[in-house]
Design an enzyme around this catalytic site. Structure first.
Site, mmCIF file in Angstrom:
data_model
loop_
_atom_site.group_PDB
_atom_site.id
_atom_site.type_symbol
_atom_site.label_atom_id
_atom_site.label_comp_id
_atom_site.label_asym_id
_atom_site.label_seq_id
_atom_site.Cartn_x
_atom_site.Cartn_y
_atom_site.Cartn_z
ATOM 1 N N GLY A 12 -2.646 2.744 9.434
ATOM 2 C CA GLY A 12 -4.047 2.851 9.848
ATOM 3 C C GLY A 12 -4.823 3.924 9.111
ATOM 4 O O GLY A 12 -5.785 4.480 9.643
ATOM 5 N N SER A 13 -4.441 4.207 7.853
ATOM 6 C CA SER A 13 -5.205 5.230 7.118
ATOM 7 C C SER A 13 -6.627 4.747 6.838
ATOM 8 O O SER A 13 -7.563 5.555 6.820
ATOM 9 C CB SER A 13 -4.491 5.648 5.825
ATOM 10 N N ASN A 14 -6.819 3.446 6.646
ATOM 11 C CA ASN A 14 -8.186 2.927 6.473
ATOM 12 C C ASN A 14 -8.981 3.026 7.783
ATOM 13 O O ASN A 14 -10.167 3.342 7.769
ATOM 14 C CB ASN A 14 -8.159 1.480 5.971
ATOM 15 N N LYS A 65 -0.373 -19.047 18.031
ATOM 16 C CA LYS A 65 -1.414 -18.142 17.529
ATOM 17 C C LYS A 65 -2.707 -18.344 18.323
ATOM 18 O O LYS A 65 -3.411 -17.396 18.647
ATOM 19 C CB LYS A 65 -1.658 -18.433 16.039
ATOM 20 N N ARG A 91 -1.516 -10.291 9.167
ATOM 21 C CA ARG A 91 -1.367 -11.567 9.858
ATOM 22 C C ARG A 91 -2.559 -12.439 9.479
ATOM 23 O O ARG A 91 -3.684 -11.937 9.406
ATOM 24 C CB ARG A 91 -1.377 -11.246 11.360
ATOM 25 N N LEU A 92 -2.310 -13.722 9.227
ATOM 26 C CA LEU A 92 -3.416 -14.626 8.897
ATOM 27 C C LEU A 92 -4.279 -14.852 10.136
ATOM 28 O O LEU A 92 -3.755 -15.052 11.229
ATOM 29 C CB LEU A 92 -2.863 -15.976 8.431
ATOM 30 N N ASN A 107 -12.026 -8.076 5.283
ATOM 31 C CA ASN A 107 -10.675 -7.549 5.038
ATOM 32 C C ASN A 107 -10.694 -6.697 3.774
ATOM 33 O O ASN A 107 -11.522 -6.907 2.886
ATOM 34 C CB ASN A 107 -9.707 -8.729 4.847
ATOM 35 N N HIS A 109 -8.101 -5.461 0.615
ATOM 36 C CA HIS A 109 -6.831 -5.852 0.003
ATOM 37 C C HIS A 109 -6.599 -5.002 -1.254
ATOM 38 O O HIS A 109 -7.523 -4.805 -2.054
ATOM 39 C CB HIS A 109 -6.875 -7.346 -0.351
HETATM 40 C C1 GAR Z 1 -4.009 -1.138 2.749
HETATM 41 O O1 GAR Z 1 -3.668 -0.775 1.440
HETATM 42 C C2 GAR Z 1 -4.646 -2.504 2.778
HETATM 43 O O2 GAR Z 1 -5.416 -2.762 1.637
HETATM 44 C C3 GAR Z 1 -3.436 -3.387 2.827
HETATM 45 O O3 GAR Z 1 -2.563 -2.747 3.723
HETATM 46 C C4 GAR Z 1 -2.742 -1.344 3.592
HETATM 47 C C5 GAR Z 1 -2.874 -0.762 4.976
HETATM 48 O O4 GAR Z 1 -2.844 0.629 4.922
HETATM 49 N N1 GAR Z 1 -3.767 -4.713 3.265
HETATM 50 C C6 GAR Z 1 -3.198 -5.812 2.802
HETATM 51 O O5 GAR Z 1 -2.304 -5.804 1.975
HETATM 52 C C7 GAR Z 1 -3.765 -7.111 3.365
HETATM 53 N N2 GAR Z 1 -3.268 -8.253 2.672
HETATM 54 P P1 GAR Z 1 -3.344 1.496 6.152
HETATM 55 O O6 GAR Z 1 -2.614 0.955 7.405
HETATM 56 O O7 GAR Z 1 -2.896 2.896 5.827
HETATM 57 O O8 GAR Z 1 -4.828 1.358 6.258
#
Ligand code: GAR
Length: 188
Positions: A12-14, A65, A91-92, A107, A109
């Site tokens: 969850g850093s984002n 789902k 998850r899709l 999202n 990526h």
């Molecule tokens: C992030 O790098 C995000 O871009 C990626 O997961 C990481 C989550 O990091 N997402 C994907 O790959 C989606 N297909 P976080 O939990 O530290 O935010």
């Protein structure tokens, strides 16, 4: 100010970066809910320490789902959520959520889509030997990282790059690009 929900599965850093920008007054939004599909995810601790409500569910406890997404939709509607921000939600998204929040789910990526969709985009880029990768923010559709692209930023892959150094560089870009993009989207 819009009510938003953040969906996460891991660190969850984002999610944290978005919280920080809201608290700094850089982003106008209210995170009314964290949705998480992993009970041990660090994102849950982050929500609790900022007094953000959480909806944590175990996908294996549902028959489909559709069933767990309907519960999520109910939770979102109760809180008048207008926008969904996926932040490492692995998850899709299914038709139940897509139909209720059409054009309102984004999202992030860690690659320049359409290159390296799906899991471990950073590992895929290192394996392919590309010199440039990056970050994409896109609308979510029923595909795997296939929705309309909103923003992208390139990140160079240097000669001595490791998974750790590339991950750090990509995350720095993610944490800046996501809130700036959300600022635009949420002001519309
Ligand atoms: C992030 O790098 C995000 O871009 C990626 O997961 C990481 C989550 O990091 N997402 C994907 O790959 C989606 N297909 P976080 O939990 O530290 O935010």
């Amino acid at each position: 100010m819009k009510n938003i929900a953040v969906f996460a599965s891991g660190s969850g850093s984002n999610f944290q970066a978005i919280i920080n920008e809201i608290e700094r007054g850089e982003l106008s939004a209210h995170i009314a809910l964290l949705v998480c599909d992993k009970s041990e995810a660090k994102a849950i601790e982050r929500a609790k320490s900022h007094e953000i409500d959480t909806f944590v569910f175990n996908p294996n406890a549902y028959v489909s789902k559709e069933e767990f997404e309907q519960e999520i939709v109910d939770e979102l509607q109760t809180r008048n959520i207008e926008f969904i921000v996926l932040a490492g939600y692995m998850r899709l998204i299914g038709t139940t959520l897509l139909r209720s929040f059409e054009g309102k789910i984004v999202n992030i990526h860690p690659s320049l889509l359409p290159s390296f969709p799906g899991k471990d985009a950073i590992g895929q880029a290192l394996l392919a030997g590309v010199k440039v990768t990056g970050v994409t923010i896109h609308y979510v559709d029923e595909g795997m990282d296939t929705g309309q692209i909103i923003a992208q930023e390139a990140v160079s892959v240097d000669e001595d790059e490791t998974r750790e150094t590339l991950t750090t560089k990509i995350q720095q870009v993610e944490h800046r690009l996501y809130y700036k993009t959300l600022k635009d989207l949420l002001s519309k």
